[in-house]
Every structure is written in structure tokens, then in C-alpha cells.
Design a protein around this motif. Structure first.
Motif, PDB file in Angstrom:
ATOM      1  N   LEU A  41       0.610  -1.255  -0.162  1.00 47.12           N
ATOM      2  CA  LEU A  41       0.403   0.239   0.269  1.00 47.12           C
ATOM      3  C   LEU A  41       1.109   1.017  -0.055  1.00 47.12           C
ATOM      4  O   LEU A  41       0.452   2.427  -0.633  1.00 47.12           O
ATOM      5  CB  LEU A  41      -1.178  -0.314   1.261  1.00 47.12           C
ATOM      6  CG  LEU A  41      -1.839  -0.732   1.344  1.00 47.12           C
ATOM      7  CD1 LEU A  41      -2.989  -1.360   2.795  1.00 47.12           C
ATOM      8  CD2 LEU A  41      -3.226  -0.665  -0.241  1.00 47.12           C
ATOM      9  N   PHE A  47      -2.333   6.484  -3.538  1.00 46.03           N
ATOM     10  CA  PHE A  47      -2.624   5.947  -2.350  1.00 46.03           C
ATOM     11  C   PHE A  47      -1.967   6.666  -0.786  1.00 46.03           C
ATOM     12  O   PHE A  47      -2.840   7.185   0.133  1.00 46.03           O
ATOM     13  CB  PHE A  47      -2.923   5.035  -2.181  1.00 46.03           C
ATOM     14  CG  PHE A  47      -3.335   4.231  -0.556  1.00 46.03           C
ATOM     15  CD1 PHE A  47      -4.697   4.386  -0.169  1.00 46.03           C
ATOM     16  CD2 PHE A  47      -2.985   3.734   0.087  1.00 46.03           C
ATOM     17  CE1 PHE A  47      -5.660   3.917   0.841  1.00 46.03           C
ATOM     18  CE2 PHE A  47      -2.996   3.391   1.365  1.00 46.03           C
ATOM     19  CZ  PHE A  47      -4.876   3.120   1.525  1.00 46.03           C
ATOM     20  N   LEU A 117      -5.883  -7.141   4.704  1.00 45.48           N
ATOM     21  CA  LEU A 117      -5.924  -5.891   2.932  1.00 45.48           C
ATOM     22  C   LEU A 117      -8.042  -5.835   3.742  1.00 45.48           C
ATOM     23  O   LEU A 117      -7.923  -4.869   3.306  1.00 45.48           O
ATOM     24  CB  LEU A 117      -5.834  -6.528   1.978  1.00 45.48           C
ATOM     25  CG  LEU A 117      -5.436  -5.797   0.949  1.00 45.48           C
ATOM     26  CD1 LEU A 117      -5.462  -4.569   0.975  1.00 45.48           C
ATOM     27  CD2 LEU A 117      -5.198  -6.354  -0.310  1.00 45.48           C
ATOM     28  N   ASN A 118      -8.362  -6.856   3.209  1.00 47.55           N
ATOM     29  CA  ASN A 118     -10.105  -6.604   2.774  1.00 47.55           C
ATOM     30  C   ASN A 118     -10.551  -5.809   4.144  1.00 47.55           C
ATOM     31  O   ASN A 118     -11.029  -5.101   3.771  1.00 47.55           O
ATOM     32  CB  ASN A 118     -10.897  -7.856   3.000  1.00 47.55           C
ATOM     33  CG  ASN A 118     -12.426  -7.097   2.241  1.00 47.55           C
ATOM     34  OD1 ASN A 118     -12.751  -6.644   1.831  1.00 47.55           O
ATOM     35  ND2 ASN A 118     -12.826  -8.550   2.726  1.00 47.55           N
ATOM     36  N   LEU A 121      -9.122  -2.317   4.221  1.00 47.04           N
ATOM     37  CA  LEU A 121      -9.700  -0.967   3.219  1.00 47.04           C
ATOM     38  C   LEU A 121     -10.971  -0.507   3.505  1.00 47.04           C
ATOM     39  O   LEU A 121     -11.748   0.783   3.329  1.00 47.04           O
ATOM     40  CB  LEU A 121      -9.457  -1.149   1.638  1.00 47.04           C
ATOM     41  CG  LEU A 121      -8.372  -2.042   0.754  1.00 47.04           C
ATOM     42  CD1 LEU A 121      -8.352  -2.566  -0.511  1.00 47.04           C
ATOM     43  CD2 LEU A 121      -6.996  -0.477   1.112  1.00 47.04           C
ATOM     44  N   ASN A 122     -12.036  -1.860   4.082  1.00 44.72           N
ATOM     45  CA  ASN A 122     -13.302  -1.528   4.046  1.00 44.72           C
ATOM     46  C   ASN A 122     -13.262  -0.890   5.499  1.00 44.72           C
ATOM     47  O   ASN A 122     -14.188   0.431   5.991  1.00 44.72           O
ATOM     48  CB  ASN A 122     -13.457  -2.097   4.802  1.00 44.72           C
ATOM     49  CG  ASN A 122     -14.579  -3.360   2.989  1.00 44.72           C
ATOM     50  OD1 ASN A 122     -15.042  -2.685   2.859  1.00 44.72           O
ATOM     51  ND2 ASN A 122     -13.710  -4.565   2.752  1.00 44.72           N
ATOM     52  N   VAL A 169     -10.211   6.021  -1.256  1.00 48.77           N
ATOM     53  CA  VAL A 169      -9.823   4.495  -1.242  1.00 48.77           C
ATOM     54  C   VAL A 169     -10.451   3.975  -2.462  1.00 48.77           C
ATOM     55  O   VAL A 169     -10.134   3.278  -3.186  1.00 48.77           O
ATOM     56  CB  VAL A 169     -10.756   3.811   0.090  1.00 48.77           C
ATOM     57  CG1 VAL A 169     -10.206   2.710   0.174  1.00 48.77           C
ATOM     58  CG2 VAL A 169      -9.454   4.607   1.780  1.00 48.77           C
ATOM     59  N   HIS A 170     -12.063   5.098  -2.543  1.00 55.23           N
ATOM     60  CA  HIS A 170     -12.451   3.594  -3.674  1.00 55.23           C
ATOM     61  C   HIS A 170     -12.204   4.398  -4.828  1.00 55.23           C
ATOM     62  O   HIS A 170     -11.884   3.632  -6.277  1.00 55.23           O
ATOM     63  CB  HIS A 170     -13.987   4.642  -4.329  1.00 55.23           C
ATOM     64  CG  HIS A 170     -15.312   4.059  -2.595  1.00 55.23           C
ATOM     65  ND1 HIS A 170     -15.491   5.210  -1.249  1.00 55.23           N
ATOM     66  CD2 HIS A 170     -15.708   3.811  -2.312  1.00 55.23           C
ATOM     67  CE1 HIS A 170     -16.060   4.433  -0.439  1.00 55.23           C
ATOM     68  NE2 HIS A 170     -16.130   3.132  -1.108  1.00 55.23           N
ATOM     69  N   SER A 172      -8.958   4.876  -5.858  1.00 55.90           N
ATOM     70  CA  SER A 172      -7.977   4.047  -5.894  1.00 55.90           C
ATOM     71  C   SER A 172      -8.120   2.265  -6.003  1.00 55.90           C
ATOM     72  O   SER A 172      -7.846   2.218  -7.318  1.00 55.90           O
ATOM     73  CB  SER A 172      -7.280   4.221  -4.352  1.00 55.90           C
ATOM     74  OG  SER A 172      -6.510   5.776  -4.185  1.00 55.90           O
ATOM     75  N   PHE A 173      -9.050   2.126  -5.295  1.00 48.59           N
ATOM     76  CA  PHE A 173      -9.076   0.781  -5.484  1.00 48.59           C
ATOM     77  C   PHE A 173     -10.046   0.199  -6.452  1.00 48.59           C
ATOM     78  O   PHE A 173     -10.504  -1.113  -6.754  1.00 48.59           O
ATOM     79  CB  PHE A 173      -9.563  -0.722  -4.310  1.00 48.59           C
ATOM     80  CG  PHE A 173      -7.718  -0.031  -3.650  1.00 48.59           C
ATOM     81  CD1 PHE A 173      -6.883  -0.742  -4.083  1.00 48.59           C
ATOM     82  CD2 PHE A 173      -7.340   1.026  -2.436  1.00 48.59           C
ATOM     83  CE1 PHE A 173      -5.334  -0.443  -3.968  1.00 48.59           C
ATOM     84  CE2 PHE A 173      -6.162   0.546  -2.149  1.00 48.59           C
ATOM     85  CZ  PHE A 173      -4.757   0.190  -2.738  1.00 48.59           C
ATOM     86  N   GLN A 174     -11.300   1.003  -5.979  1.00 45.52           N
ATOM     87  CA  GLN A 174     -13.058   0.281  -6.564  1.00 45.52           C
ATOM     88  C   GLN A 174     -12.715   0.296  -7.994  1.00 45.52           C
ATOM     89  O   GLN A 174     -12.594   0.696  -9.108  1.00 45.52           O
ATOM     90  CB  GLN A 174     -14.148   1.350  -6.355  1.00 45.52           C
ATOM     91  CG  GLN A 174     -15.380   1.625  -6.618  1.00 45.52           C
ATOM     92  CD  GLN A 174     -16.555   1.769  -5.677  1.00 45.52           C
ATOM     93  OE1 GLN A 174     -16.549   1.868  -5.200  1.00 45.52           O
ATOM     94  NE2 GLN A 174     -16.806   2.682  -5.843  1.00 45.52           N
ATOM     95  N   PHE A 197     -13.291  -3.552  -4.539  1.00 52.18           N
ATOM     96  CA  PHE A 197     -12.152  -3.811  -3.928  1.00 52.18           C
ATOM     97  C   PHE A 197     -11.047  -4.291  -4.862  1.00 52.18           C
ATOM     98  O   PHE A 197      -9.820  -4.022  -4.669  1.00 52.18           O
ATOM     99  CB  PHE A 197     -12.227  -3.452  -2.655  1.00 52.18           C
ATOM    100  CG  PHE A 197     -12.521  -2.226  -1.865  1.00 52.18           C
ATOM    101  CD1 PHE A 197     -12.910  -1.339  -2.859  1.00 52.18           C
ATOM    102  CD2 PHE A 197     -12.882  -1.839  -0.840  1.00 52.18           C
ATOM    103  CE1 PHE A 197     -12.928   0.410  -2.549  1.00 52.18           C
ATOM    104  CE2 PHE A 197     -13.420  -0.960   0.177  1.00 52.18           C
ATOM    105  CZ  PHE A 197     -13.178   0.549  -0.928  1.00 52.18           C
TER     106      PHE A 197
END
Length: 367
Positions: A41, A47, A117-118, A121-122, A169-170, A172-174, A197
């Protein structure tokens, strides 16, 4: 890591990137799952920049409540603002916060890097959304918020549910998946969008990431007990179903399902399959009239023969240099050695270092 740091600085010499920092992270007893993800990360540059901006905008806030986001921002700031180019940092405050937030990570047992990781991020999303909602009526809030679409949950992906705001965060990863179902009687196509994600993909021996993604999006026939209820036919019908990436994310995170429950054994087994993953990855037919080109910048590697024990390290690309982060130790790596983490062509092999989570950056989307 004095000697190791000096060795790395000497190895890079004049090629040491200006302003960059390469720090190992101290292990507090089986916290390699955390350290390996944090390194991946940190070298996800957009990020990292968002997180450092967050730190800069919030460091002078009086008695702000400590949470996972503030601890992570503080850790990244410690690394990026260090006077030294290399060294070791103890992420003690962050790890303590993780254990306080989630009992799953409180023991000293081996934990799963993908689950961490999950969770992380959440949790960051939840904190940012709460802050945004608290500041919504304030004209001074710096957050720019947008509406996003919601979709139903899908067991194959980690779905962000009940979202009403886009955070960084969205950004970057969504990504967005489309779940298409075609009734074989009336040919009506039902499409539902859902966000993700990361993609968790099944793996097979001597395969590739490209074939894994094709299988992920392959057509599935729903029949017998699995028939689809067609709203137009008002009855259960045979149907064809497939999953497509409608909107690719800026950072594509691919989780290889290396741990499989074997009923005969009554436990999970690690799949050491050889799965090749290229440095440059092209996603075709994911968005109408567009191809998405990605470049690999980080790999979380699982070392060991089983799911309940072993070790995690991360291989990271930074300024065209590949570096191996193994808790406190950081070493320079040659790009050709990336293939050593593909897996084993035979079931039994002395090599136990296998790519587990892959991080690709979208070359066509960053501004």
C-alpha cells in the motif's frame, strides 16, 4: 537495519530515487501478514499521497479520536518524512490499533494477508464516510463527494455495500462488475452492477492470470436446481450467466485462491500451482470500445506449505527498482526473479514462495 540499510543504499548508489524512503517494518510476532500488505500500500503512490494529505490536514486537530486511519497516516508520515533513506520502523501503534479493532488479529497465530487487506480498506472507508457525514453541513469541509451506484453482494468479490460517497480509497481501488443473466427462453438479459475492491480468482495448475480472469468471466449455464427466475417469463427458466468488469479500477488487486478446503482431508490445503503473471497486463473487452493496460507494482508472497503457518513478504517496484521487503529487511531484486514466485509446476517442490496478492496500476486512468 543499519547494515542492511547501508547495503541497500550502496547497491542503489546514484540511482537511489530522490525523496524516496525504503524502510523495513518490525515484526511483533507473526505480524508479517500486516507488514507485507502495508509495504504494498505504501508503494501504491496515489494512495500514499492521499494518506499523507490526510495527515497534513488533520495533524493539528486538537484531541481527535485515534483510529486505524490516523494510525496508518502517522506511520506513512514517519516513513516519508524520515531524514534517513533506509532503516526500520516499528508500526507498534498501528498493530495495537488493528488488534483493538478486530479480535481476529489479536492472537499471535498466523493470519491471512488477504483478509487483513480486505478489513483494512473497508475500515478506512467507514472512517472517511463517518467523517464526511459529520462534516457534511460544514462549508469548510475539504472533501469532494460524489454519488455512486450500488449493487447486490456477490460471493466472488469483496463488495462495498451501502455506499453513498466516493472516498479516495474508492478512487484508488474500486471497480464495477456487471452480472449479466440471459434467459434462454425469452432471451431477455438482466444486468446488475456491483462494486469491488479486489477480485478473488480460482487458479489451476500451469495457468496464467489472463486465463484465470477469462474463467472468472466465463459463461455459466443455470439449469436443474439452479434455474433463474425470469421476471418477463414469470417462472424459473434455464439461463446463461456471466460476470464482466464494467469499470476497471485504478489499482487492480487480484487475490489468487491458493487455499482450498479439501473435504477428504477435513482441512484447507495450499495450492502451489504455477500461475504466471506478467509485468504488463492488458484487460480486453472489459469496457466498451476500450482496453485497460496495467503494470505490476507489488506482490504479496506467501512462503510456506500450508494455510495455517508460514510467512509473508512483499516484492515492490519503485522507480523502476524491484525491492523485497521481508519485515525488517529490505533488499534489491532483479526483475527476472519475479517469475520465481509464479508457483510450482509439480505438486511437490522445494520452492514454497508463491504469489498470493497482485497489485496492478492502471496506466490509462491516472491523471
Amino acid at each position: 537495519m543499519g547494515a542492511t540499510g547501508s547495503k541497500l543504499e550502496k547497491a542503489l548508489g546514484d540511482q537511489f530515487p530522490e525523496g524516496e524512503r525504503y524502510f523495513g517494518l518490525e515484526n511483533f510476532g507473526n505480524t508479517c501478514y500486516c507488514n507485507s500488505v502495508l509495504q504494498a500500500l505504501y508503494f501504491c503512490v496515489p494512495f500514499r499521497e492521499h494518506l499523507l494529505d490526510y495527515y497534513a490536514n488533520n495533524k493539528n486537530v486538537g484531541e481527535a479520536e485515534e483510529n486505524l486511519l490516523t494510525c496508518l497516516a502517522d506511520l506513512f508520515n514517519q516513513i516519508s518524512s524520515s531524514r534517513r533513506k533506509t532503516g526500520v520502523i516499528a508500526p507498534k501503534r498501528f498493530v495495537q490499533r488493528v488488534k483493538k479493532q478486530n479480535e481476529l488479529f489479536r492472537s499471535y497465530m498466523h493470519q491471512d494477508a488477504h483478509e487483513f487487506l480486505n478489513f483494512l480498506l473497508n475500515e478506512l472507508v467507514d472512517i472517511l464516510e463517518k467523517e464526511a457525514n459529520d462534516a457534511k453541513d460544514s462549508p469548510e469541509t475539504p472533501l469532494q463527494l460524489e454519488k455512486i451506484e450500488n449493487g447486490p453482494a456477490n460471493p466472488q468479490v469483496n463488495v462495498v455495500q451501502n455506499e453513498s460517497l466516493i472516498t479516495w480509497v474508492h478512487e484508488s481501488f474500486q471497480g464495477i462488475l456487471t452480472n449479466e443473466t440471459r434467459c434462454l427462453r425469452c432471451e431477455t438479459v438482466t444486468a446488475r452492477d456491483e462494486t469491488f475492491f479486489d477480485l478473488s480468482v480460482d487458479i489451476e495448475q500451469n495457468s496464467s492470470i489472463t486465463s484465470c480472469l477469462k474463467n472468472f468471466s466465463s459463461m455459466e449455464t443455470l439449469n436443474a436446481e439452479d434455474k433463474f427466475f425470469c421476471d418477463k417469463c414469470c417462472s424459473l427458466q434455464e439461463a446463461q450467466k456471466r460476470m464482466k468488469i464494467k469499470k476497471p479500477p485504478n489499482v487492480l488487486v487480484i487475490h489468487l485462491k491458493r487455499f482450498k478446503y479439501i473435504e477428504q482431508l477435513g482441512r484447507h490445503k495450499k495450492l502451489t500451482y504455477r500461475v504466471t503473471f506478467p509485468i504488463e497486463l492488458k484487460l480486453s473487452n472489459t469496457v466498451e470500445n476500450a482496453d485497460s493496460e496495467y503494470s505490476l507494482f507489488a506482490i504479496v508472497v506467501h512462503v510456506g506449505s500450508g494455510p495455517n503457518h508460514g510467512h509473508y513478504v512483499s516484492l515492490v517496484k519503485s522507480h523502476n527498482h524491484w525491492l523485497l521487503f521481508d519485515d525488517e529487511n529490505v533488499d534489491r531484486y532483479d526483475e527476472s526473479t519475479v517469475q520465481t514466485f509464479f508457483g510450482s509446476a509439480q505438486e511437490y517442490s522445494s520452492n514454497t514462495e508463491h504469489g498470493y496478492i497482485l497489485f496492478y496500476e492502471n496506466l490509462t486512468s491516472w491523471n
